[in-house]
Design a protein around this motif. Structure first.
Motif, PDB file in Angstrom:
ATOM      1  N   GLN A 235      45.853  35.136  33.331  1.00 33.24           N
ATOM      2  CA  GLN A 235      44.450  35.037  34.205  1.00 33.24           C
ATOM      3  C   GLN A 235      44.711  35.242  35.728  1.00 33.24           C
ATOM      4  OE1 GLN A 235      42.700  31.698  32.411  1.00 33.24           O
ATOM      5  NE2 GLN A 235      42.405  32.661  30.686  1.00 33.24           N
TER       6      GLN A 235
ATOM      7  N   SER B 216      41.657  38.925  33.493  1.00 38.11           N
ATOM      8  CA  SER B 216      42.512  38.497  32.620  1.00 38.11           C
ATOM      9  C   SER B 216      43.071  39.687  31.446  1.00 38.11           C
ATOM     10  CB  SER B 216      41.672  37.682  31.505  1.00 38.11           C
ATOM     11  OG  SER B 216      40.686  38.247  30.958  1.00 38.11           O
TER      12      SER B 216
ATOM     13  N   TYR C  63      45.141  39.900  27.849  1.00 41.65           N
ATOM     14  CA  TYR C  63      45.876  39.250  26.420  1.00 41.65           C
ATOM     15  C   TYR C  63      46.850  40.411  25.705  1.00 41.65           C
ATOM     16  CZ  TYR C  63      42.435  35.864  27.934  1.00 41.65           C
ATOM     17  OH  TYR C  63      41.869  34.983  28.820  1.00 41.65           O
TER      18      TYR C  63
ATOM     19  N   GLY D 160      39.964  41.534  30.398  1.00 40.91           N
ATOM     20  CA  GLY D 160      38.548  40.807  31.002  1.00 40.91           C
ATOM     21  C   GLY D 160      38.586  41.305  32.334  1.00 40.91           C
TER      22      GLY D 160
ATOM     23  N   TYR E 130      34.560  32.612  36.732  1.00 42.26           N
ATOM     24  CA  TYR E 130      35.900  32.711  36.019  1.00 42.26           C
ATOM     25  C   TYR E 130      35.673  32.871  34.523  1.00 42.26           C
ATOM     26  CZ  TYR E 130      39.579  30.552  33.216  1.00 42.26           C
ATOM     27  OH  TYR E 130      40.725  30.114  32.529  1.00 42.26           O
ATOM     28  N   VAL E 131      34.511  32.525  34.056  1.00 49.99           N
ATOM     29  CA  VAL E 131      34.354  32.839  32.548  1.00 49.99           C
ATOM     30  C   VAL E 131      34.457  34.283  32.498  1.00 49.99           C
ATOM     31  CG1 VAL E 131      33.014  32.511  30.723  1.00 49.99           C
ATOM     32  CG2 VAL E 131      33.475  30.441  32.186  1.00 49.99           C
ATOM     33  N   SER E 132      33.618  35.083  33.103  1.00 53.75           N
ATOM     34  CA  SER E 132      33.227  36.233  32.940  1.00 53.75           C
ATOM     35  C   SER E 132      34.824  37.206  33.204  1.00 53.75           C
ATOM     36  CB  SER E 132      32.547  36.892  34.210  1.00 53.75           C
ATOM     37  OG  SER E 132      31.156  36.225  33.858  1.00 53.75           O
TER      38      SER E 132
ATOM     39  N   ALA F  95      37.776  35.661  32.610  1.00 56.70           N
ATOM     40  CA  ALA F  95      38.689  35.279  31.561  1.00 56.70           C
ATOM     41  C   ALA F  95      38.384  35.929  30.193  1.00 56.70           C
ATOM     42  CB  ALA F  95      38.586  33.908  31.454  1.00 56.70           C
ATOM     43  N   ASP F  96      36.864  36.232  29.956  1.00 58.55           N
ATOM     44  CA  ASP F  96      36.612  36.789  28.542  1.00 58.55           C
ATOM     45  C   ASP F  96      36.867  38.189  28.463  1.00 58.55           C
ATOM     46  OD1 ASP F  96      35.259  36.797  26.059  1.00 58.55           O
ATOM     47  OD2 ASP F  96      33.404  37.380  27.093  1.00 58.55           O
ATOM     48  N   PRO F  97      37.722  38.669  27.239  1.00 58.43           N
ATOM     49  CA  PRO F  97      38.014  39.879  27.383  1.00 58.43           C
ATOM     50  C   PRO F  97      36.978  40.597  26.680  1.00 58.43           C
ATOM     51  CG  PRO F  97      38.976  38.827  25.490  1.00 58.43           C
ATOM     52  CD  PRO F  97      38.454  37.696  26.464  1.00 58.43           C
ATOM     53  N   THR F  98      36.755  41.852  27.188  1.00 59.61           N
ATOM     54  CA  THR F  98      35.534  42.646  26.744  1.00 59.61           C
ATOM     55  C   THR F  98      36.019  44.320  26.548  1.00 59.61           C
ATOM     56  OG1 THR F  98      35.226  43.778  29.111  1.00 59.61           O
ATOM     57  CG2 THR F  98      34.058  41.695  28.271  1.00 59.61           C
TER      58      THR F  98
END
Length: 450
Positions: free
Chosen positions: A59, A97, A99, A289, A307-309, A311-314
């Motif tokens: 991240q 981010s 992963y 993300g 940060y949440v937007s 870190a969240d994979p889309t």
């Protein structure tokens, strides 16, 4: 660590000495750890055929300016920023981010993994035989030093007896000289005999101390005055012509040399597998993300610093593949590596043959030594009796003025030499038997023969 402490008349038997030495000696401990390390590496080698399974999560926070042009992340210092091509620099920043799960499996390489395991298995066998031959050689060293110390103690006693007789001679000579029965030079010769006997005794005691110290080193304990088993100076082995229960090929030392050859041969086979290609299966599954939205290329305000937007994979991707890797110049290099390894195998075989010949020659010599030591053992009592009779005769004749000091001192010397020969005759039979045990590789023909 096993510790032995002499107390009073406690006897250190040769079997106890061997047990202490095998438990304490540093080189044996070192080779035991070497073997354990080799076994652990064998276990690790067996796991190398398993697929590589890697996972990664990262991240980050930063800008996404980009431009056309070549770039190289030399030394891993570049960044992989990706965004629209803009005419000007801007400092819009957001979170992102990545992963990742990666699987890579070299599933077929013409037996490379199998050969590597075989190499390590033979390496374990090599270390096992290395430990065995070190234990065997140390058993021989300890037994040889034990017998040498026992012989040194016996020679010290003989030197003490000789000194006692020289002092007795000195007393008789001085008395006769004072009474005018003998010339004064006799007393000088008697004094010289006493001095010489004291020097011999001192040297003998020093030898005892040296052998004591050496035995203590082999037992890995503090030097001390060892009380040893007198069996080896009081009787000969039960069987003076024992036959080894193992063949020459199974001699611990030859087993070690043979396993050196085996490791080298397996190493050559393993190297040869590098001439061939490697077939690989691989797969990747990825999630990504970003705080930069899809319309950012047209609207530079379409991003978020959340940060949440970021870190969240889309977005997700997967990849499966099959690959073949073959360095076409490898066969040329590997050919000479294999050739070199085979020469090493030949070298080890030459060394094996040399040691085998030496052991065969030593066995022949051992039989001769046993035969000669038995002859000396049988002749020693007659030598001692004759020397003692001569000494008693010359002593009586000298005391009655019928022999001179030279005859008396010669008889003294002859008796001392005969006693020395007698003391070591039995010990030499055991020494010869130990030599045979070393040559045959069967320590049992020595340690189980009394």
């Amino acid at each position: 660590m096993i510790v032995f402490q002499a107390r009073g008349q406690k006897i250190l038997s040769i079997k106890d000495a061997e047990q202490i030495a095998l438990a304490n000696y540093g080189s044996i401990k070192a080779k035991t750890n070497q073997l354990n390390a080799s076994k652990a590496y064998l276990t690790e080698t067996k796991t190398e055929y398993l697929p590589n399974l890697s996972i990664s999560a990262q991240q980050e926070y930063g800008t996404v300016n980009s431009q056309f042009g070549p770039a190289y992340g030399y030394g891993g210092l570049g960044v992989s920023s990706s965004g629209p091509i803009l005419p000007n620099q801007n400092w819009n920043a957001g979170f992102g981010s990545l992963y990742l799960t990666n699987v890579s499996w070299d599933f077929f390489a013409f037996g490379r993994s199998v050969e590597k395991i075989k190499v390590q298995k033979t390496a374990v066998s090599l270390n096992e035989t290395d430990l065995a031959q070190e234990q065997f050689q140390h058993e021989i060293r300890v037994a040889g030093t034990y017998l040498s110390l026992l012989a040194a103690q016996q020679l010290s006693r003989a030197a003490q007896d000789n000194l006692n007789r020289a002092v007795d001679l000195q007393t008789v000579v001085v008395a006769r000289v004072k009474n005018g029965l003998n010339a004064g030079v006799d007393s000088s010769q008697a004094n010289a005999q006493v001095a010489a006997a004291r020097i011999v005794l001192t040297n003998a005691q020093e030898t005892v101390q040296e052998e004591n110290n050496l035995l203590a080193q082999y037992l890995a304990i503090q030097p001390q005055d060892f009380q040893l088993d007198s069996t080896f100076v009081s009787k000969i082995p039960i069987n003076t012509d024992p036959q080894a229960k193992i063949t020459l090929e199974n001699h611990p030392i030859l087993q070690f040399y043979q396993n050196r050859i085996n490791v080298s041969n397996e190493q050559a086979k393993y190297l040869n597998t590098f001439s061939y290609p490697t077939f690989t299966l691989f797969g990747v599954y990825q999630g990504k993300g970003s705080g930069f939205n899809a319309g950012y290329g047209n609207n530079l305000n379409d991003y978020t610093g959340s940060y949440v937007s970021g870190a969240d994979p889309t977005r997700f991707n997967y990849l499966l593949g099959f690959g073949v890797t073959w360095n076409l110049t490898s066969p040329l290099r590997v050919h000479y590596q294999v050739k070199s390894q085979k020469f090493i195998s030949d070298q080890y075989k030459n060394e094996y043959d040399l040691v085998s010949q030496q052991l065969t020659d030593e066995l022949i010599l051992a039989e001769t030594r046993i035969s000669n030591s038995l002859k000396n053992y049988r002749d020693a009592p007659a030598e001692v009796k004759a020397a003692r009779d001569e000494f008693n005769q010359k002593s009586t004749l000298y005391k009655n003025g019928l022999a001179n000091i030279v005859d008396f001192t010669q008889a003294l010397y002859d008796l001392n030499r005969a006693e020395v020969d007698s003391y070591i005759a039995t010990n030499n039979v055991w020494q010869a038997l130990l030599y045979k045990a070393a040559a045959t590789g069967d320590f049992g023909i020595f340690i189980n023969n009394f």
